[in-house]
Motif scaffolding. Structure first.
Motif, short mmCIF file in Angstrom:
data_model
loop_
_atom_site.label_atom_id
_atom_site.label_comp_id
_atom_site.label_asym_id
_atom_site.label_seq_id
_atom_site.Cartn_x
_atom_site.Cartn_y
_atom_site.Cartn_z
N ASP A 121 0.93 -1.27 0.06
CA ASP A 121 0.01 0.15 -0.06
C ASP A 121 0.94 1.41 0.05
N ARG A 122 1.81 1.24 0.66
CA ARG A 122 2.78 2.31 0.89
C ARG A 122 3.50 2.61 -0.48
N PHE A 123 3.85 1.42 -0.89
CA PHE A 123 4.63 1.66 -2.26
C PHE A 123 3.70 2.25 -3.27
N VAL A 124 2.42 1.84 -3.45
CA VAL A 124 1.84 2.41 -4.49
C VAL A 124 1.38 3.95 -4.01
N ALA A 125 1.35 4.11 -3.03
CA ALA A 125 1.14 5.54 -2.72
C ALA A 125 2.06 6.56 -2.95
N ILE A 126 3.30 6.02 -2.70
CA ILE A 126 4.45 7.04 -2.99
C ILE A 126 5.02 6.83 -4.43
N SER A 127 4.85 5.60 -4.85
CA SER A 127 5.31 5.57 -6.56
C SER A 127 4.27 5.99 -7.40
N ASN A 128 3.06 6.10 -7.34
CA ASN A 128 1.96 6.33 -8.21
C ASN A 128 0.88 7.24 -7.29
N PRO A 129 1.24 8.16 -6.90
CA PRO A 129 0.29 9.11 -5.91
C PRO A 129 -0.90 9.50 -6.66
N LEU A 130 -0.73 9.64 -7.82
CA LEU A 130 -1.98 10.22 -8.78
C LEU A 130 -2.93 9.07 -9.09
N HIS A 131 -2.65 7.93 -8.95
CA HIS A 131 -3.37 6.70 -9.50
C HIS A 131 -3.70 6.03 -8.05
N TYR A 132 -3.38 6.52 -6.89
CA TYR A 132 -3.23 5.83 -5.47
C TYR A 132 -4.77 5.52 -5.30
N ASN A 133 -5.81 6.54 -5.56
CA ASN A 133 -7.16 6.19 -5.25
C ASN A 133 -7.76 5.20 -6.14
N MET A 134 -7.33 5.23 -7.27
CA MET A 134 -8.00 4.24 -8.20
C MET A 134 -7.37 2.94 -8.06
N THR A 135 -6.09 2.81 -7.69
CA THR A 135 -5.65 1.46 -7.35
C THR A 135 -6.22 0.73 -6.03
N MET A 136 -6.05 1.65 -5.09
CA MET A 136 -6.41 1.11 -3.64
C MET A 136 -7.99 1.40 -3.29
N THR A 137 -8.56 1.08 -4.01
CA THR A 137 -10.15 1.13 -3.93
C THR A 137 -10.70 0.55 -2.69
N PRO A 138 -11.98 0.92 -2.05
CA PRO A 138 -12.20 0.05 -0.68
C PRO A 138 -12.33 -1.38 -1.09
N GLY A 139 -12.87 -1.59 -2.38
CA GLY A 139 -13.10 -3.08 -2.75
C GLY A 139 -11.77 -3.87 -2.54
N THR A 140 -10.58 -3.35 -3.10
CA THR A 140 -9.51 -3.72 -3.32
C THR A 140 -8.83 -3.92 -2.06
N CYS A 141 -8.90 -3.07 -1.09
CA CYS A 141 -8.61 -3.21 0.33
C CYS A 141 -9.37 -4.39 1.09
N ARG A 142 -10.64 -4.34 0.81
CA ARG A 142 -11.30 -5.59 1.56
C ARG A 142 -10.69 -7.03 0.94
N VAL A 143 -10.30 -6.96 -0.25
CA VAL A 143 -9.99 -8.15 -0.93
C VAL A 143 -8.37 -8.61 -0.29
N PHE A 144 -7.53 -7.58 -0.27
CA PHE A 144 -6.12 -7.50 0.41
C PHE A 144 -6.56 -8.16 1.89
N LEU A 145 -7.29 -7.59 2.37
CA LEU A 145 -7.68 -8.03 4.20
C LEU A 145 -8.10 -9.39 4.03
N ALA A 146 -9.23 -9.78 3.19
CA ALA A 146 -9.52 -11.29 3.25
C ALA A 146 -8.51 -12.16 2.87
N SER A 147 -7.71 -11.76 2.00
CA SER A 147 -6.56 -12.63 1.64
C SER A 147 -5.67 -12.79 2.49
N ALA A 148 -5.23 -11.68 3.42
CA ALA A 148 -4.38 -11.83 4.64
C ALA A 148 -4.91 -12.86 5.57
#
Length: 233
Positions: A121-148
């Protein structure tokens, strides 16, 4: 050495606190204070993240669940230690040990995977800040959390099944404050070759996978920071 079948083992004996009974009260106060600080600190963080709308971001979403797992991990172990110190009850049933071991492994394993997710998550936020909200959407976050959680639970089930299908010796004394993997394996009388191979492979794969994700993520973060021009940075 005499052996017992798994079905006849009904209890384990914690002997770590029996040598120095005069330390029971000081140790009780120390463990209680650590537990309260851990539980209240993580609980306060979760509440703060929930009530503050400015903290409803992917980073704090993962941080709140990390705090939850940390509080659960402490709650799995510490109350049993406090009960042992307060009541001098050192005999623990086999079923309670299996449940405690399972939940502790779930919390610890899931924390490891969640740390990898947070590094990404920090990598996406720093390397692609303009696309961060499009990449780490709430649905994507829930998928990552469920996978963990799925990976953590799967690893815990494997470890628990491999450990508690062993035959334990008549001497069921554990020189530790809870039934961790290493003390339990020392009590096993049956052949542990296959069990150790499975446990070691699972542990090494989990460790290497998480470490690689974290290291690669932060190496890419450092590279992205170094590429930023001084004025812009």
């Amino acid at each position: 050495m005499a052996k017992r079948n798994l079905s006849t083992v009904t209890e384990f004996i914690l002997v770590v606190f029996t040598d120095h009974p005069e330390l029971a009260v000081p140790l009780f106060l120390v463990f209680l204070s650590f537990y309260l600080v851990t539980f209240l600190g993580n609980g306060g963080m979760i509440i703060l993240i929930q009530v503050d709308a400015q903290l409803h971001t992917p980073m704090y979403f993962f941080l709140s669940h990390l705090a939850f797992l940390d509080a659960c991990c402490a709650s799995v172990i510490t109350p049993q230690i406090l009960a042992t110190l307060a009541t001098d009850k050192i005999v623990i049933s086999y079923g309670c040990r299996a449940v405690q071991f399972s939940f502790f492994t779930i919390c610890a394993g899931t924390e490891c995977y969640l740390l990898s997710v947070m590094a990404y998550d920090r990598f996406v936020a720093i390397s692609n800040p303009l696309h961060y909200n499009m990449t780490m959407t709430p649905g994507t976050c829930r998928v990552f959390l469920a996978s963990a959680f799925i990976c953590g639970v799967s690893g815990a089930i494997l470890h628990t099944m491999c450990t508690f299908t062993l035959s334990f010796c008549c001497d069921s004394q554990i020189n530790f404050f809870f039934c961790d993997l290493s003390p339990l394996l020392k009590l096993a009388c049956s052949s542990m070759t296959q069990t150790e191979i499975v446990i070691l492979l699972c542990a090494k794969c989990m460790f290497l996978a998480n470490v690689m994700v974290i290291l690669i993520s932060y190496m890419l973060i450092i590279r992205a920071i170094l590429r930023v021009k001084l004025a812009g940075g």
